[in-house]
Design an enzyme around this catalytic site. Sequence first.
Site, PDB file in Angstrom:
ATOM      1  N   CYS A  81      -0.023   0.381   1.415  1.00 41.84           N
ATOM      2  CA  CYS A  81       0.040   0.863   0.030  1.00 41.84           C
ATOM      3  C   CYS A  81      -1.034   0.186  -0.822  1.00 41.84           C
ATOM      4  O   CYS A  81      -1.463  -0.925  -0.508  1.00 41.84           O
ATOM      5  CB  CYS A  81       1.390   0.518  -0.585  1.00 41.84           C
ATOM      6  SG  CYS A  81       2.813   1.123   0.339  1.00 41.84           S
ATOM      7  N   ASP A 114       4.086  -9.778   2.809  1.00 44.12           N
ATOM      8  CA  ASP A 114       3.114  -8.685   2.952  1.00 44.12           C
ATOM      9  C   ASP A 114       1.740  -9.218   3.331  1.00 44.12           C
ATOM     10  O   ASP A 114       1.331 -10.293   2.883  1.00 44.12           O
ATOM     11  CB  ASP A 114       2.941  -7.930   1.614  1.00 44.12           C
ATOM     12  CG  ASP A 114       4.070  -6.950   1.345  1.00 44.12           C
ATOM     13  OD1 ASP A 114       5.129  -7.058   1.984  1.00 44.12           O
ATOM     14  OD2 ASP A 114       3.870  -6.072   0.472  1.00 44.12           O
ATOM     15  N   GLU A 137       3.993  -4.517   4.448  1.00 43.58           N
ATOM     16  CA  GLU A 137       5.080  -5.419   4.856  1.00 43.58           C
ATOM     17  C   GLU A 137       4.973  -5.856   6.315  1.00 43.58           C
ATOM     18  O   GLU A 137       4.666  -5.052   7.192  1.00 43.58           O
ATOM     19  CB  GLU A 137       6.448  -4.734   4.680  1.00 43.58           C
ATOM     20  CG  GLU A 137       6.737  -4.206   3.293  1.00 43.58           C
ATOM     21  CD  GLU A 137       6.435  -2.723   3.159  1.00 43.58           C
ATOM     22  OE1 GLU A 137       5.643  -2.172   3.970  1.00 43.58           O
ATOM     23  OE2 GLU A 137       6.995  -2.101   2.237  1.00 43.58           O
ATOM     24  N   ASN A 164      -4.768  11.316  -0.490  1.00 40.70           N
ATOM     25  CA  ASN A 164      -5.921  11.265   0.423  1.00 40.70           C
ATOM     26  C   ASN A 164      -7.165  11.435  -0.438  1.00 40.70           C
ATOM     27  O   ASN A 164      -7.146  12.243  -1.385  1.00 40.70           O
ATOM     28  CB  ASN A 164      -5.917  12.452   1.402  1.00 40.70           C
ATOM     29  CG  ASN A 164      -4.857  12.335   2.481  1.00 40.70           C
ATOM     30  OD1 ASN A 164      -4.293  11.273   2.716  1.00 40.70           O
ATOM     31  ND2 ASN A 164      -4.595  13.450   3.146  1.00 40.70           N
ATOM     32  N   HIS A 206      -1.750  10.265   2.599  1.00 38.30           N
ATOM     33  CA  HIS A 206      -1.279   9.264   3.566  1.00 38.30           C
ATOM     34  C   HIS A 206      -1.397   7.820   3.084  1.00 38.30           C
ATOM     35  O   HIS A 206      -1.137   6.892   3.847  1.00 38.30           O
ATOM     36  CB  HIS A 206      -2.018   9.457   4.889  1.00 38.30           C
ATOM     37  CG  HIS A 206      -1.709  10.779   5.547  1.00 38.30           C
ATOM     38  ND1 HIS A 206      -2.275  11.952   5.136  1.00 38.30           N
ATOM     39  CD2 HIS A 206      -0.848  11.099   6.549  1.00 38.30           C
ATOM     40  CE1 HIS A 206      -1.807  12.950   5.880  1.00 38.30           C
ATOM     41  NE2 HIS A 206      -0.948  12.459   6.744  1.00 38.30           N
TER      42      HIS A 206
END
Lengths: 247, 247
Positions: free
Chosen positions: B68, B43, B203, B121, B165
């Site tokens: 993330c 990552d 990732e 968000n 998102h």
Amino acid sequence: MTETAIYDCLQYENDNINRALEAIRAGKMFLIYDSDSREGETDFVIPAGAVSYRDVQWMRKDAGGLICVAVDPVASRQLRLPFMADLVRDAGKFNGELGEVVEKEGDLQYDSHSSFSIWVNHRETRTGIPDNERAHTIRKIGEVAESALSGNEVRFGNEFRTPGHVALLRAAEGLLEERRGQTELSVALARIAGINPVMVVCEMLDDFNGKALSKEDAKEYGQKHGLVFLEGQEIVDAYMLWAGKEC
Amino acid sequence: MTETAIYDCLQYENDNINRALEAIRAGKMFLIYDSDSREGETDFVIPAGAVSYRDVQWMRKDAGGLICVAVDPVASRQLRLPFMADLVRDAGKFNGELGEVVEKEGDLQYDSHSSFSIWVNHRETRTGIPDNERAHTIRKIGEVAESALSGNEVRFGNEFRTPGHVALLRAAEGLLEERRGQTELSVALARIAGINPVMVVCEMLDDFNGKALSKEDAKEYGQKHGLVFLEGQEIVDAYMLWAGKEC
């Protein structure tokens, strides 16, 4: 009126729509811009059943938004896909603070509610994120929805697990009468085309200024790569024509 | 032992860890590969508070996975962030079919459970997807978690809405004693570095074969771009040393 006749009629009305219908039937990528008065964003769009890992790669490299699968409202109901907002709101009844995080009417500047459902991985994937695994999950969503629409009893949990790396979007029950986001616009076009109404969408972002890609730049990208560029209103007009069987 | 002394000690032990601690304190990107026996994925990792829209752009263009935010378990508890699996499982009590979709022990080949929480968000964003909006959401998650960790009463729903998102990841309560995914590894390193333990992870995918980027290719990318490449075990060793204050 036969489908061919409607198609011929639409061919006459709007060449842009006809080119998009050709693309969608051939399982090819095209672009949908919603409208100046809504998100003002353009999405890459492709039928779920046609997606290869190269398409996932293309979307993440050249579009850059979230890779989501828009599902027809009838199939969504049959598969019992919840709206994520409803799911969190229900959980919030037992955890007041969580309830406060859920979007409420008026929270979104461009619509009354988002179309997010749950995020899933197909059970045959490993981590779920590589392009070939996301493509597999996406194609399987298409298959399962098609099977449900054909009247088969489908257990969604037999095929998928959540949380996962592909977002499901649940098209509004009233489709374009209720909401005109890329979710509904792409599903409506699939209905007109007579294909399985399960579509992949991914927002196009600008690679320089941190914003969504402008309509002009998205159009230019479409021309450069031979992708049809449709505006939401064109789909709305074609859908009303198709639904009313008048032309 | 003072933090500096531990740092000096770690400097002596593992130069790779020291370079990563320098990067993390300077708010720079680095790479974490979990292990051959787990996901086998690398990552991009960067502290949430340091993220600019150019970093979001970089992650989506060159890493390609989901962007993330991994949150320290103490902050996660204070902010009452649920595990998504628990949330759907609770909802499944009232909708049996939904309950079947939730991951169960044994579903994941590489761990006992995923770390996904809700997707959000920040309320000041519009659609939430452009790079500048995702960067804003990410920085605000960092701020709010830091505020909670400082003992302030924080209402998460005042700042964020869900669905959104940016995915929140909730680090396991027992951190590395319990789980050794990029979520826990990045948060553990932030603790060692003494920075706010809220980290962005994404990732790295291969641009040709549809798979996750191989460890060798990720290492090569790191060398080419001057990014430290860490393996999970290096972080585990350093964390045990730091937590035990022995070296």
